[in-house]
Design an enzyme around this catalytic site. Sequence first.
Site, mmCIF file in Angstrom:
data_model
loop_
_atom_site.group_PDB
_atom_site.id
_atom_site.type_symbol
_atom_site.label_atom_id
_atom_site.label_comp_id
_atom_site.label_asym_id
_atom_site.label_seq_id
_atom_site.Cartn_x
_atom_site.Cartn_y
_atom_site.Cartn_z
ATOM 1 N N LYS A 1 -8.234 6.505 0.274
ATOM 2 C CA LYS A 1 -8.323 5.229 0.997
ATOM 3 C C LYS A 1 -7.022 4.902 1.729
ATOM 4 O O LYS A 1 -5.931 5.192 1.226
ATOM 5 C CB LYS A 1 -8.629 4.090 0.004
ATOM 6 C CG LYS A 1 -9.751 4.407 -0.965
ATOM 7 C CD LYS A 1 -10.160 3.244 -1.845
ATOM 8 C CE LYS A 1 -11.123 3.700 -2.923
ATOM 9 N NZ LYS A 1 -10.468 4.135 -4.159
ATOM 10 N N HIS B 1 -9.192 0.267 2.589
ATOM 11 C CA HIS B 1 -9.178 -0.220 1.205
ATOM 12 C C HIS B 1 -9.545 -1.710 1.078
ATOM 13 O O HIS B 1 -10.140 -2.128 0.081
ATOM 14 C CB HIS B 1 -7.793 0.043 0.600
ATOM 15 C CG HIS B 1 -7.789 0.224 -0.874
ATOM 16 N ND1 HIS B 1 -6.955 1.087 -1.535
ATOM 17 C CD2 HIS B 1 -8.528 -0.369 -1.847
ATOM 18 C CE1 HIS B 1 -7.182 1.037 -2.840
ATOM 19 N NE2 HIS B 1 -8.130 0.152 -3.052
ATOM 20 N N TYR C 1 -2.987 4.105 -5.231
ATOM 21 C CA TYR C 1 -2.920 4.428 -6.666
ATOM 22 C C TYR C 1 -1.693 5.268 -6.990
ATOM 23 O O TYR C 1 -1.339 5.425 -8.166
ATOM 24 C CB TYR C 1 -4.177 5.173 -7.155
ATOM 25 C CG TYR C 1 -5.489 4.446 -6.924
ATOM 26 C CD1 TYR C 1 -5.523 3.095 -6.603
ATOM 27 C CD2 TYR C 1 -6.706 5.115 -7.023
ATOM 28 C CE1 TYR C 1 -6.720 2.438 -6.363
ATOM 29 C CE2 TYR C 1 -7.913 4.458 -6.799
ATOM 30 C CZ TYR C 1 -7.910 3.122 -6.463
ATOM 31 O OH TYR C 1 -9.100 2.477 -6.230
ATOM 32 N N ASP D 1 -12.651 9.916 -6.837
ATOM 33 C CA ASP D 1 -12.220 8.782 -6.012
ATOM 34 C C ASP D 1 -10.751 8.460 -6.284
ATOM 35 O O ASP D 1 -10.377 8.164 -7.420
ATOM 36 C CB ASP D 1 -13.071 7.547 -6.357
ATOM 37 C CG ASP D 1 -12.706 6.337 -5.517
ATOM 38 O OD1 ASP D 1 -13.282 6.186 -4.429
ATOM 39 O OD2 ASP D 1 -11.824 5.562 -5.937
#
Length: 277
Positions: free
Chosen positions: A78, A111, A49, A44
Amino acid sequence: MKNIEFYNGHEMPMLGFGTFELTDYETCKNAVKTAILNGYRHIDTATRYGNEQAVGEGIQEALQESDLTREDLFVTSKLWLTDYGRANVESAYIESLKKLGLDYLDLYLMHWPGTDEAVMVGTWHGMEDLYKDTNVRNIGVCNFEPEQLEALLAQVSIKPVINQVEYHPTFQQRKLSLYLDAQRIYLESWSSLARGDALTNDTIVAVANEVGKTPAQVILRWVYQRGVVSIPRSANPEHIKENIDIFDFELSEAHMERMNQLDTDQRFGPDPTTYEG
Ligand SMILES: NC(=O)c1ccc[n+]([C@@H]2O[C@H](COP(=O)([O-])OP(=O)(O)OC[C@H]3O[C@@H](n4cnc5c(N)ncnc54)[C@H](OP(=O)(O)O)[C@@H]3O)[C@@H](O)[C@H]2O)c1
């Protein structure tokens, strides 16, 4: 390790590897590679990120060092809030693929719901376009409250397969779980370990001692026995191995019940009805 089956017939491994805050390139790449070489088949990540490239390289190295193929893995990324709007979804997806060095994703998620319902629905229409027009395997959401999902479902034609939300022993999302069950949408837990805080909880430590497992293993097993997907994150190879070693024991009904009693209904993450990124 068991898979869940979405309403569209596609499957997803119930235990995956999370990569939030793995921002150091080498640390992230090595953690992802260690995870795959130790049995994880589900990774994931997210545009937000900032580590899709390192995640992708970790995946490539693991594939080179094993006889696994891309098809053996389930990879999620996402869409971030700044890419919301129907017209932006496909280009953001392609950008994620490029960074990851992959030619499809198993799951692409919105998200957050955001605070503007028209933007939320318009963005989901873009996700539906993506599902129809590209090779993305599944589409879903994160951090949606029941009311937000209800508003979404009333205005779209393709249901999300999953809702990835904060979920751990002290925040068990009871109302949302009932709603998702009724809709045949799966629940996926983020921060199952409450970022480490749950590991020192007295009840969890006691259950861990009784079953001869670690607190992290007991929490992840509890999540699994509740039919919820989890994606624990770790940069530590020992923890990475420990967290997937949860399939050789079972928590009794009494142990499950003691952990169910830990719910305080208090989240530590942002409130999805007001969060704007
Ligand atoms: N959709 C969203 O909005 C959203 C939000 C947050 C997170 N997520 C996803 O969910 C994943 C998991 O959540 P998270 O990263 O917030 O937190 P988490 O998995 O609950 O906890 C991670 C923390 O627990 C420690 N840890 C892990 N295994 C351990 C073990 N066996 N023993 C002791 N400590 C252990 C890790 O430290 P070490 O590195 O030292 O092991 C790290 O500090 C994320 O990585 C991300 O992929 C999604």
